[in-house]
Design a protein around this motif. Sequence first.
Motif, PDB file in Angstrom:
ATOM      1  N   LYS A 265       0.838  -1.202   0.000  1.00  0.00           N
ATOM      2  CA  LYS A 265       0.000   0.000   0.000  1.00  0.00           C
ATOM      3  C   LYS A 265       0.875   1.254   0.000  1.00  0.00           C
ATOM      4  CE  LYS A 265      -2.495   0.686   3.609  1.00  0.00           C
ATOM      5  NZ  LYS A 265      -3.500   0.648   4.647  1.00  0.00           N
ATOM      6  N   ASP A 266       0.547   2.176  -0.868  1.00  0.00           N
ATOM      7  CA  ASP A 266       1.236   3.471  -0.964  1.00  0.00           C
ATOM      8  C   ASP A 266       2.715   3.357  -1.322  1.00  0.00           C
ATOM      9  OD1 ASP A 266      -1.186   4.682  -0.163  1.00  0.00           O
ATOM     10  OD2 ASP A 266      -0.640   4.447   1.949  1.00  0.00           O
ATOM     11  N   SER A 267       3.142   2.227  -1.896  1.00  0.00           N
ATOM     12  CA  SER A 267       4.560   2.082  -2.215  1.00  0.00           C
ATOM     13  C   SER A 267       4.932   2.776  -3.530  1.00  0.00           C
ATOM     14  CB  SER A 267       4.972   0.617  -2.253  1.00  0.00           C
ATOM     15  OG  SER A 267       4.271  -0.076  -3.250  1.00  0.00           O
ATOM     16  N   VAL A 268       3.995   2.899  -4.445  1.00  0.00           N
ATOM     17  CA  VAL A 268       4.240   3.629  -5.696  1.00  0.00           C
ATOM     18  C   VAL A 268       2.984   4.403  -6.076  1.00  0.00           C
ATOM     19  CG1 VAL A 268       6.005   2.128  -6.721  1.00  0.00           C
ATOM     20  CG2 VAL A 268       3.629   1.591  -7.070  1.00  0.00           C
ATOM     21  N   GLY A 269       3.180   5.472  -6.813  1.00  0.00           N
ATOM     22  CA  GLY A 269       2.051   6.295  -7.232  1.00  0.00           C
ATOM     23  C   GLY A 269       1.530   5.927  -8.599  1.00  0.00           C
ATOM     24  N   LEU A 270       1.450   4.638  -8.884  1.00  0.00           N
ATOM     25  CA  LEU A 270       0.958   4.164 -10.178  1.00  0.00           C
ATOM     26  C   LEU A 270      -0.341   3.405  -9.984  1.00  0.00           C
ATOM     27  CD1 LEU A 270       4.300   2.684 -11.604  1.00  0.00           C
ATOM     28  CD2 LEU A 270       3.314   4.909 -12.115  1.00  0.00           C
ATOM     29  N   THR A 271      -1.106   3.272 -11.056  1.00  0.00           N
ATOM     30  CA  THR A 271      -2.306   2.447 -10.992  1.00  0.00           C
ATOM     31  C   THR A 271      -1.888   0.983 -10.879  1.00  0.00           C
ATOM     32  OG1 THR A 271      -2.474   2.047 -13.373  1.00  0.00           O
ATOM     33  CG2 THR A 271      -3.540   4.061 -12.520  1.00  0.00           C
ATOM     34  N   HIS A 272      -2.842   0.152 -10.522  1.00  0.00           N
ATOM     35  CA  HIS A 272      -2.568  -1.279 -10.396  1.00  0.00           C
ATOM     36  C   HIS A 272      -2.015  -1.841 -11.713  1.00  0.00           C
ATOM     37  CE1 HIS A 272      -3.009  -5.444  -9.177  1.00  0.00           C
ATOM     38  NE2 HIS A 272      -3.664  -5.660 -10.295  1.00  0.00           N
ATOM     39  N   MET A 273      -2.644  -1.496 -12.816  1.00  0.00           N
ATOM     40  CA  MET A 273      -2.224  -2.017 -14.116  1.00  0.00           C
ATOM     41  C   MET A 273      -0.853  -1.478 -14.516  1.00  0.00           C
ATOM     42  SD  MET A 273      -3.009  -4.133 -16.462  1.00  0.00           S
ATOM     43  CE  MET A 273      -4.735  -4.436 -16.226  1.00  0.00           C
ATOM     44  N   GLN A 274      -0.605  -0.194 -14.259  1.00  0.00           N
ATOM     45  CA  GLN A 274       0.703   0.375 -14.570  1.00  0.00           C
ATOM     46  C   GLN A 274       1.793  -0.334 -13.758  1.00  0.00           C
ATOM     47  OE1 GLN A 274      -0.110   4.462 -13.579  1.00  0.00           O
ATOM     48  NE2 GLN A 274      -0.421   5.033 -15.726  1.00  0.00           N
ATOM     49  N   ASN A 275       1.512  -0.550 -12.493  1.00  0.00           N
ATOM     50  CA  ASN A 275       2.465  -1.238 -11.626  1.00  0.00           C
ATOM     51  C   ASN A 275       2.725  -2.659 -12.133  1.00  0.00           C
ATOM     52  OD1 ASN A 275       4.108  -1.254  -9.229  1.00  0.00           O
ATOM     53  ND2 ASN A 275       2.581  -2.593  -8.323  1.00  0.00           N
ATOM     54  N   HIS A 276       1.674  -3.313 -12.581  1.00  0.00           N
ATOM     55  CA  HIS A 276       1.785  -4.674 -13.114  1.00  0.00           C
ATOM     56  C   HIS A 276       2.725  -4.705 -14.324  1.00  0.00           C
ATOM     57  CE1 HIS A 276       0.252  -8.686 -12.806  1.00  0.00           C
ATOM     58  NE2 HIS A 276      -0.413  -8.676 -13.944  1.00  0.00           N
ATOM     59  N   VAL A 277       2.556  -3.753 -15.219  1.00  0.00           N
ATOM     60  CA  VAL A 277       3.387  -3.685 -16.426  1.00  0.00           C
ATOM     61  C   VAL A 277       4.836  -3.383 -16.057  1.00  0.00           C
ATOM     62  CG1 VAL A 277       3.824  -2.380 -18.564  1.00  0.00           C
ATOM     63  CG2 VAL A 277       1.489  -3.085 -17.976  1.00  0.00           C
ATOM     64  N   ILE A 278       5.042  -2.406 -15.188  1.00  0.00           N
ATOM     65  CA  ILE A 278       6.401  -2.038 -14.765  1.00  0.00           C
ATOM     66  C   ILE A 278       7.107  -3.234 -14.116  1.00  0.00           C
ATOM     67  CG2 ILE A 278       7.682  -0.660 -13.064  1.00  0.00           C
ATOM     68  CD1 ILE A 278       7.035   1.127 -15.250  1.00  0.00           C
ATOM     69  N   GLU A 279       6.392  -3.940 -13.229  1.00  0.00           N
ATOM     70  CA  GLU A 279       6.971  -5.119 -12.564  1.00  0.00           C
ATOM     71  C   GLU A 279       7.364  -6.185 -13.587  1.00  0.00           C
ATOM     72  OE1 GLU A 279       7.652  -6.216  -9.396  1.00  0.00           O
ATOM     73  OE2 GLU A 279       7.183  -4.265  -8.547  1.00  0.00           O
ATOM     74  N   PHE A 280       6.467  -6.450 -14.526  1.00  0.00           N
ATOM     75  CA  PHE A 280       6.734  -7.458 -15.552  1.00  0.00           C
ATOM     76  C   PHE A 280       7.969  -7.077 -16.364  1.00  0.00           C
ATOM     77  CE2 PHE A 280       6.110  -9.259 -19.832  1.00  0.00           C
ATOM     78  CZ  PHE A 280       6.060 -10.599 -19.509  1.00  0.00           C
ATOM     79  N   MET A 281       8.031  -5.826 -16.768  1.00  0.00           N
ATOM     80  CA  MET A 281       9.172  -5.354 -17.554  1.00  0.00           C
ATOM     81  C   MET A 281      10.468  -5.484 -16.744  1.00  0.00           C
ATOM     82  SD  MET A 281       8.063  -4.426 -20.544  1.00  0.00           S
ATOM     83  CE  MET A 281       9.572  -3.654 -21.069  1.00  0.00           C
ATOM     84  N   TYR A 282      10.393  -5.165 -15.482  1.00  0.00           N
ATOM     85  CA  TYR A 282      11.575  -5.250 -14.613  1.00  0.00           C
ATOM     86  C   TYR A 282      12.059  -6.691 -14.502  1.00  0.00           C
ATOM     87  CZ  TYR A 282      14.603  -4.459 -10.576  1.00  0.00           C
ATOM     88  OH  TYR A 282      15.688  -4.385  -9.737  1.00  0.00           O
ATOM     89  N   MET A 283      11.126  -7.618 -14.342  1.00  0.00           N
ATOM     90  CA  MET A 283      11.493  -9.026 -14.192  1.00  0.00           C
ATOM     91  C   MET A 283      12.072  -9.598 -15.481  1.00  0.00           C
ATOM     92  SD  MET A 283      10.980  -9.530 -11.159  1.00  0.00           S
ATOM     93  CE  MET A 283      10.337 -10.815 -10.163  1.00  0.00           C
TER      94      MET A 283
END
Length: 145
Positions: A25-43
């Motif tokens: 909670k409150d760890s990033v200022g992105l939407t759930h979907m944006q965070n999902h994409v960023i995480e996937f790209m990072y991995m």
Amino acid sequence: MTGEIAKEYIALIPNLFGSFSELNKDSVGLTHMQNHVIEFMYMQQKALNLKNISTGLNIAKQQLTNVISDLEAGGYLVKVPDTKDKRAVLVSLTPLGREIVEKKWKKIYLKFSQNLTKLSDEERLDLQFALHKVNVLLKKMEDEV
């Protein structure tokens, strides 16, 4: 016995999800979907085309296009032409995109570490063993399929 194992497994899912949601909670200022994409790209640790991202996340390309555009506008992703396929673009994380993922996981780690202080030394050892055992057994079930 199978029924009892299934019952415990099903009970574990909301516990883990709730615990992780609280840590996240409150760890990033992105939407759930944006965070999902960023995480996937990072991995993935490499540039990907939209089809790879869409397939990897099981998201329709049409839905993904808007998310990618917003992340690009925010400076988290960059798109470049694919030299192998002139019709496609490759998407990769910018330094800001990598940084936001790394900061998020550091925050999660710190919160989790703080939560562990609520447990006794013996309880922490029990939790470590239980989590290790669950991970090993679930991986074994996955590998043997």
